[in-house]
Write a protein that holds these residues in place. Sequence first.
Motif, PDB file in Angstrom:
ATOM      1  N   CYS A 328     -14.326  -8.884  -5.560  1.00 17.72           N
ATOM      2  CA  CYS A 328     -14.295  -9.773  -6.719  1.00 17.72           C
ATOM      3  C   CYS A 328     -14.243  -8.970  -8.019  1.00 17.72           C
ATOM      4  N   GLY A 329     -15.350  -8.824  -8.739  1.00 17.53           N
ATOM      5  CA  GLY A 329     -15.326  -8.040  -9.963  1.00 17.53           C
ATOM      6  C   GLY A 329     -14.883  -6.614  -9.733  1.00 17.53           C
ATOM      7  N   GLY A 330     -15.305  -6.042  -8.593  1.00 23.33           N
ATOM      8  CA  GLY A 330     -14.842  -4.702  -8.243  1.00 23.33           C
ATOM      9  C   GLY A 330     -13.352  -4.667  -7.982  1.00 23.33           C
ATOM     10  N   TYR A 331     -12.829  -5.712  -7.356  1.00 22.47           N
ATOM     11  CA  TYR A 331     -11.390  -5.833  -7.107  1.00 22.47           C
ATOM     12  C   TYR A 331     -10.627  -5.898  -8.424  1.00 22.47           C
ATOM     13  N   MET A 332     -11.123  -6.701  -9.362  1.00 22.32           N
ATOM     14  CA  MET A 332     -10.452  -6.812 -10.660  1.00 22.32           C
ATOM     15  C   MET A 332     -10.470  -5.474 -11.398  1.00 22.32           C
ATOM     16  N   THR A 333     -11.553  -4.732 -11.254  1.00 20.52           N
ATOM     17  CA  THR A 333     -11.650  -3.433 -11.915  1.00 20.52           C
ATOM     18  C   THR A 333     -10.663  -2.433 -11.331  1.00 20.52           C
ATOM     19  N   LEU A 334     -10.384  -2.533 -10.032  1.00 23.24           N
ATOM     20  CA  LEU A 334      -9.402  -1.647  -9.404  1.00 23.24           C
ATOM     21  C   LEU A 334      -7.976  -1.977  -9.820  1.00 23.24           C
ATOM     22  N   GLY A 335      -7.772  -3.169 -10.412  1.00 18.26           N
ATOM     23  CA  GLY A 335      -6.440  -3.604 -10.797  1.00 18.26           C
ATOM     24  C   GLY A 335      -5.921  -2.897 -12.038  1.00 18.26           C
ATOM     25  N   ALA A 336      -4.744  -3.335 -12.471  1.00 20.59           N
ATOM     26  CA  ALA A 336      -4.092  -2.696 -13.621  1.00 20.59           C
ATOM     27  C   ALA A 336      -4.666  -3.163 -14.941  1.00 20.59           C
ATOM     28  N   GLY A 337      -5.013  -4.442 -15.030  1.00 25.00           N
ATOM     29  CA  GLY A 337      -5.508  -4.951 -16.296  1.00 25.00           C
ATOM     30  C   GLY A 337      -6.286  -6.235 -16.133  1.00 25.00           C
ATOM     31  N   LEU A 338      -7.186  -6.492 -17.096  1.00 31.70           N
ATOM     32  CA  LEU A 338      -8.010  -7.697 -17.107  1.00 31.70           C
ATOM     33  C   LEU A 338      -7.921  -8.304 -18.497  1.00 31.70           C
ATOM     34  N   VAL A 339      -7.510  -9.570 -18.558  1.00 26.33           N
ATOM     35  CA  VAL A 339      -7.410 -10.276 -19.829  1.00 26.33           C
ATOM     36  C   VAL A 339      -8.711 -11.030 -20.060  1.00 26.33           C
ATOM     37  N   ALA A 340      -9.404 -10.716 -21.143  1.00 24.20           N
ATOM     38  CA  ALA A 340     -10.678 -11.348 -21.453  1.00 24.20           C
ATOM     39  C   ALA A 340     -10.463 -12.770 -21.958  1.00 24.20           C
TER      40      ALA A 340
END
Length: 444
Positions: A328-340
């Motif tokens: 979940c949050g760890g998966y998103m962190t491994l990704g390229a980008g996160l839009v707040a």
Amino acid sequence: MTAPGLLISAPASGTGKTTVTLGLLAAFRARGLAVQPFKSGPDYIDPAFHSAAAGRVSVNMDSWAMSRGRLAGLACAATGADLVLAEGSMGLFDGVALPGETGNGASADIAARMGWPVLLVLDVSGQAQTAAAVAAGLARFRADVPLAGVILNKVASPRHEALVRAGMAAAGLPVLGALPRRASVALPERHLGLVQAEELPQLQALLAEAAEFVAAHCDLDAIRAAARPTRTLPVQAKPMPAPGERIALARDAAFSFVYPHLLADWRAQGATILPFSPLADEVPDDSATVCWLPGGYPELHAPRLSACTGFREGLRAFAQTRPVHGECGGYMTLGAGLVAADGTRHEMVGLLGLETSFAKRKMHLGYRLARPLRPLPWAPAGGALRGHEFHYATILAQPDAALAQVADANGDPVAETGSSRDMAGGGRVSGTFFHLIAAAESQA
């Protein structure tokens, strides 16, 4: 021998059962009792509060995801305790439509399996004798789920309390406490539930006030006397395989959602846990054989994570030769980008192509049955995994190979399949939106 217990539940969410649970845990602890907390259902946040109040690690139990043997093994956490207090989730009988390992995920399943009577918390605001009709209906809904008594919450006045008590007496239901309205003992909330325990510097003061409040308005002796022995069952469950011998575990305010039973499984197999803090710009220990990024709230710390170049570069180097997994949050962190939520894009680690956004919020909630499409170090060969998904992120792009076939509790496929990418140096990066709970012993 395990201690006698009660399960604290309610007709619905939002009735105050967490505050009551914390108050009871702290009040009994103040009396010198060893109280073992449990939490029914897939919840990371409430157990952290339980642990702070009781001084013992709170353990999750889940009838949809866990076998009888697994539940029996977890009940052993109460060995040496004087009393068990388990907090339910949602309403007492609320669960999914189709059963899983030992039930449909309802708190009532855990009460029946463990032999714990139910202490019912009722929000009586806006009603009087009718509250007894609600309690009586819950008391008679399942013969294997007895009601120990009720605690009235949000009582408006002595007259209001007298009317509600009259209704309970007519229904033959004991009232074990009556709590007047008090806003000061309420805990702050966030979109996944309570704000995390570690974020509240005034937590001990809140717990002390909750203990005083509950002790003043509840019959602690009667509540303890209503507990019944925990049912002993054969322990047959196999532990979840450890993902490696030395596990670098991200652990800070952004990555805190880890089930205690998984860590216990890993340690029982001889694994060493090596915590590190991405928010402190730390990198995985170089002696680690695998890195695990749990869920949490990376969206609240996205600018800081994006600025932690030491962490990001160190994790990229680690992943070239060793497995890295994020939930979940760890998966998103491994990704390229996160839009707040404000629409600002923050660069993440970039080991996967995943792009997620909180500017387009959508709740994803429910149990998940995952069948990995390739071997995973922590998954039995050819087996399935049971977990739970709860987040508000929207997937903008998920270009890498799917990690698993994922279905909800009804068997319907879901789009959040997770991702996997092989690295040039032999490492493998993977991630899922669901949080792993247990291996599926029943594949249905």
